[in-house]
Design a protein around this motif. Structure first.
Motif, PDB file in Angstrom:
ATOM      1  N   SER A  66      14.992 111.499  16.056  1.00  0.00           N
ATOM      2  CA  SER A  66      16.443 111.386  15.833  1.00  0.00           C
ATOM      3  C   SER A  66      17.197 111.703  17.109  1.00  0.00           C
ATOM      4  O   SER A  66      18.152 110.989  17.480  1.00  0.00           O
ATOM      5  N   GLY A  67      16.779 112.779  17.794  1.00  0.00           N
ATOM      6  CA  GLY A  67      17.469 113.160  19.017  1.00  0.00           C
ATOM      7  C   GLY A  67      17.372 112.075  20.074  1.00  0.00           C
ATOM      8  O   GLY A  67      18.347 111.786  20.778  1.00  0.00           O
ATOM      9  N   ALA A  68      16.199 111.465  20.179  1.00  0.00           N
ATOM     10  CA  ALA A  68      16.028 110.412  21.186  1.00  0.00           C
ATOM     11  C   ALA A  68      16.903 109.200  20.876  1.00  0.00           C
ATOM     12  O   ALA A  68      17.507 108.606  21.776  1.00  0.00           O
ATOM     13  N   MET A  69      16.979 108.835  19.612  1.00  0.00           N
ATOM     14  CA  MET A  69      17.837 107.686  19.247  1.00  0.00           C
ATOM     15  C   MET A  69      19.294 107.974  19.586  1.00  0.00           C
ATOM     16  O   MET A  69      20.006 107.115  20.132  1.00  0.00           O
ATOM     17  N   LEU A  70      19.727 109.175  19.251  1.00  0.00           N
ATOM     18  CA  LEU A  70      21.123 109.530  19.519  1.00  0.00           C
ATOM     19  C   LEU A  70      21.379 109.657  21.014  1.00  0.00           C
ATOM     20  O   LEU A  70      22.434 109.245  21.518  1.00  0.00           O
ATOM     21  N   ALA A  71      20.418 110.213  21.729  1.00  0.00           N
ATOM     22  CA  ALA A  71      20.578 110.364  23.181  1.00  0.00           C
ATOM     23  C   ALA A  71      20.704 109.006  23.851  1.00  0.00           C
ATOM     24  O   ALA A  71      21.544 108.799  24.736  1.00  0.00           O
ATOM     25  N   LYS A  72      19.871 108.061  23.430  1.00  0.00           N
ATOM     26  CA  LYS A  72      19.955 106.711  24.018  1.00  0.00           C
ATOM     27  C   LYS A  72      21.319 106.093  23.721  1.00  0.00           C
ATOM     28  O   LYS A  72      21.917 105.433  24.581  1.00  0.00           O
ATOM     29  N   ALA A  73      21.809 106.301  22.508  1.00  0.00           N
ATOM     30  CA  ALA A  73      23.127 105.751  22.156  1.00  0.00           C
ATOM     31  C   ALA A  73      24.210 106.373  23.033  1.00  0.00           C
ATOM     32  O   ALA A  73      25.105 105.669  23.531  1.00  0.00           O
ATOM     33  N   MET A  74      24.133 107.675  23.230  1.00  0.00           N
ATOM     34  CA  MET A  74      25.141 108.352  24.060  1.00  0.00           C
ATOM     35  C   MET A  74      25.051 107.872  25.504  1.00  0.00           C
ATOM     36  O   MET A  74      26.075 107.692  26.175  1.00  0.00           O
ATOM     37  N   ASN A  75      23.851 107.666  25.986  1.00  0.00           N
ATOM     38  CA  ASN A  75      23.702 107.163  27.361  1.00  0.00           C
ATOM     39  C   ASN A  75      24.264 105.747  27.497  1.00  0.00           C
ATOM     40  O   ASN A  75      24.857 105.400  28.522  1.00  0.00           O
ATOM     41  N   ARG A  76      24.074 104.938  26.465  1.00  0.00           N
ATOM     42  CA  ARG A  76      24.651 103.584  26.511  1.00  0.00           C
ATOM     43  C   ARG A  76      26.173 103.655  26.637  1.00  0.00           C
ATOM     44  O   ARG A  76      26.797 102.836  27.316  1.00  0.00           O
ATOM     45  N   LEU A  77      26.761 104.627  25.982  1.00  0.00           N
ATOM     46  CA  LEU A  77      28.215 104.768  26.011  1.00  0.00           C
ATOM     47  C   LEU A  77      28.686 105.569  27.226  1.00  0.00           C
ATOM     48  O   LEU A  77      29.892 105.638  27.490  1.00  0.00           O
TER      49      LEU A  77
END
Lengths: 532, 148
Positions: free
Chosen positions: A164-175
């Motif tokens: 879950s953390g990795a998915m959210l981290a990737k999303a935050m990095n995209r933004l």
């Protein structure tokens, strides 16, 4: 007749435990009265097959639903956010997520910086040594180097990112938005007698492993070894005063329901932002007709909750769901004031990892995502184990109409008037919540989530009880002074979340405990002239 | 179980009927319905403090049906159940929650979801460490917090 004690602390939760431990090295006779009992981790929900269901019953966060003998009822009908708490040795630290951020430096100067609320009489730097001491005592896991917060040095490594953390981290990095692994009080390595986390994933209603810090397993054993006496199942009704206007002691009901009097030279209130004003207001007398320590009229006023705007959705990949601590990441991207957003102050994003099957089923059915009948099973398999979510913890500003009073009719099992809550979300906070929802949706979209759901505010989200006996230098605008002593009653101290002048946009336990340690330190430095 | 927790035979029949509507058995997923006897027994045994609201919802279900539920054809029974769901309220929400919480802790159902039928403690779970290089762009940012 009980022998008088030097210091009487009311409440054995986050702040009561910290102040007891710190004062213990004075070798004074210190007694703590706690309305609840010791918890038995062997009976925590995560030890049984009904681990999720008990959140709807005897381990509900709401005292009105939980209704254990230790609980007192709260009339929160006139509030869109319901009070949640826990009564027992450890208090709210038994039933918290263990998310452990600190207030920011700007939170102590909101009037000067943003022309709202009031400045605190102390600053962040004053509390730094006590934050650090508390991090060591509670055992904090986290990662240094976060550009979103002032430097700090958690004694344990962070919880894993997980799926879950990795998915959210990737999303935050995209933004291009800030994120960082959260500071938590979950032990990631064996720590001071506590076993490391094994990912029971059901941290909030008590940790059976003992990896989550609660003060019954952190401060209290140390305080008791140092000589502090803790008397459980003792519910204080009122604080009495003498002819000099000083606190004389307390009247309480013991475990058998017998009325007792306990004399004390110093009384310390550690009952949280609802329990403390309740007790002060119930201690009204001919000498203090508006309630004790209430010459300002502010006891019970300026209640702040932190309205939570929760947003979640569902991704195709499997998340960690209930198989890891719910604490995960935080984001400080929207914490500090930016006038272009249409509000002042800000919020923390607190990211979660998912939920278990029962909670998923109940929540999804209520949202209309999970049908009755033939389509039920396929829909549930698409939802269960695929939830990704976050909450904006929004700063609440102090407003006097948000308050705790005594209910005229509702009483607890000892006949003590129950607290009544009157609260509404302020305009600035409402705009902040809308901003949080919109940006949370962007994050979830970047993570590929669909079927977005919003809970704003979280109904049973009144975890943080703040501001109802605030500190300040001006006796007309505060209840206690800059080191926690009542302006009116010079041997009465407050050390809990009632002290908060403003709320910040973070879970407050770390700051509450740092404040308690700071006040204890001030008391120790001033012992020779504590009442001057 | 106290008398306050118990259901009348008619209420038990209604409970079985509506539970079967909420979650029917599925051959595709090889799972029982929520009207299966062991799940029904779990529901009845754990009503506890929720018994009053559950009875209220079941009685409302019977009132909407207008005749013994067992006598209704499946289409009519489903329609009445959906009418009850649409009415909403604390009683219906409690009944639905009890059915769901007992169903989704049944060993057969839990296994069908690919999960182990056990409490979290003492075995716990394994959490992947994850890729910490994801933090590199965040580390490179200037400080965000506001000095005061």
């Amino acid at each position: 007749m009980n022998d008088p004690v030097d210091v009487l602390i009311i409440g054995a939760g986050a702040s009561g435990a910290a102040v007891a431990w710190s004062l213990a090295d004075t070798k004074m006779h210190i007694l703590c009265l706690e309305q609840g009992g010791w918890m038995n981790p062997a009976t925590y929900p995560s030890t049984g097959r009904d681990w999720e269901a008990r959140a709807f019953g005897d381990f509900s966060p709401s005292p009105n639903i939980r209704a254990r003998p230790e609980d007192y009822p709260i009339n929160d009908d006139n509030s869109p956010i319901k009070v949640v708490n826990f009564n027992g040795v450890g208090g709210g630290t038994i039933m918290y997520t263990a998310h452990f951020p600190r207030l920011h430096p700007s939170d102590f100067r909101v009037r000067s910086l943003d022309d709202v609320g009031e400045d605190w009489p102390i600053d962040y730097d004053t509390l730094v040594p006590f934050f650090e001491e508390n991090d060591r005592m509670m055992g904090v896991s986290g990662l240094a180097g976060d550009p979103g917060v002032p430097p700090r040095h958690p004694p344990m490594p962070p919880l894993p990112l997980g799926r879950s953390g990795a998915m959210l981290a990737k999303a935050m990095n995209r933004l291009g938005w800030h994120w960082w692994p959260s500071d938590t009080t979950v032990a990631t390595v064996d720590y001071e007698g506590r076993a490391r986390c094994i990912n029971l994933g059901h941290c909030t209603p008590g940790c059976a492993q003992g990896a989550k810090a609660s003060t019954d397993i952190t401060y209290w054993p140390a305080a008791q070894r140092a000589g502090v006496e803790l008397r459980t199942h003792c519910r204080v009704r009122e604080i009495t005063t003498d002819e000099h206007g000083m606190a004389a002691g307390v009247v309480y009901y013991d475990a058998d329901g017998n009325e007792q009097f306990q004399a004390a030279h110093v009384v310390v209130l550690a009952c949280n932002g609802v329990g403390t004003p309740r007790l002060l207001l119930n201690s009204a007398s001919a000498r203090f007709p508006n309630g004790l320590a209430n010459s300002s009229g502010l006891v019970g006023k300026n209640l702040m909750f932190h309205p939570y705007a929760q947003v979640y959705g569902y991704v195709d990949e499997a998340t960690d769901s209930n198989r890891a601590p719910p604490t995960c990441l935080w984001s400080k991207e929207f914490y500090e004031t930016d006038p272009s957003r249409g509000f002042v102050r800000g919020y923390t994003f607190q990211f979660g990892r998912g939920v278990g099957p029962v909670v998923e089923a109940v929540a999804s059915e209520a949202k209309g995502l999970l049908p009755w009948g033939a389509g039920h099973h396929a829909a549930f398999r698409r939802l269960n184990g695929h939830r990704l979510g976050l909450s904006a913890i929004c700063e609440d500003l102090p407003e006097e109409h948000n308050r705790v009073t005594l209910d005229p009719t509702l009483k607890d099992s000892d006949g003590i008037p129950a607290p009544r809550i009157d609260y509404r979300i302020g305009d600035n906070t409402a705009r902040m919540m809308e901003h949080g929802i919109a940006h949370a949706k962007e994050i979830l979209a970047a993570a590929g989530a669909t079927d977005i759901c919003v809970n704003s505010p979280i109904l049973y989200g009144g975890w943080h009880l703040l501001g109802t006996a605030r500190m300040g230098a001006d006796p007309a605008r505060s209840v206690v002074n800059e080191w926690g002593r009542s302006h009116d009653v010079k041997n009465l101290f407050i050390v809990d979340g009632s002290l908060f002048v403003t709320s910040g946009g973070v879970n407050p336990t770390s700051t509450i405990q740092a404040l308690a340690l700071y006040i204890a330190d001030q008391m120790k430095q001033r012992l020779a002239n504590l009442f001057d | 179980m106290s008398l306050d927790d118990t259901l009348t035979p008619a209420q038990r029949d209604n409970l079985r009927a509506i539970a079967g509507v909420i979650i029917p058995a599925s051959a595709q997923f090889d799972v029982p319905g929520a009207d299966e006897p062991a799940i029904q027994a779990d529901i009845v045994a754990t009503l506890g403090r929720d018994a009053g609201l559950v009875r209220q919802a079941l009685d409302e279900f019977a009132r909407l049906a207008g005749s013994p539920l067992a006598s209704l054809n499946p289409e009519r029974r489903d329609a009445v159940a959906l009418e009850l769901r649409a009415k909403g309220g604390a009683a219906v929400a409690t009944l639905t929650r009890i059915v769901l919480q007992c169903y989704y802790r049944d060993d057969r159902v839990v296994r069908s979801l690919g999960l182990e039928p056990r409490p979290p403690y003492p075995k716990g779970h394994v959490l992947e460490e994850g890729d910490w290089t994801l933090l590199d762009p965040v580390r490179a940012r200037p400080k965000l917090w506001r000095p005061a």
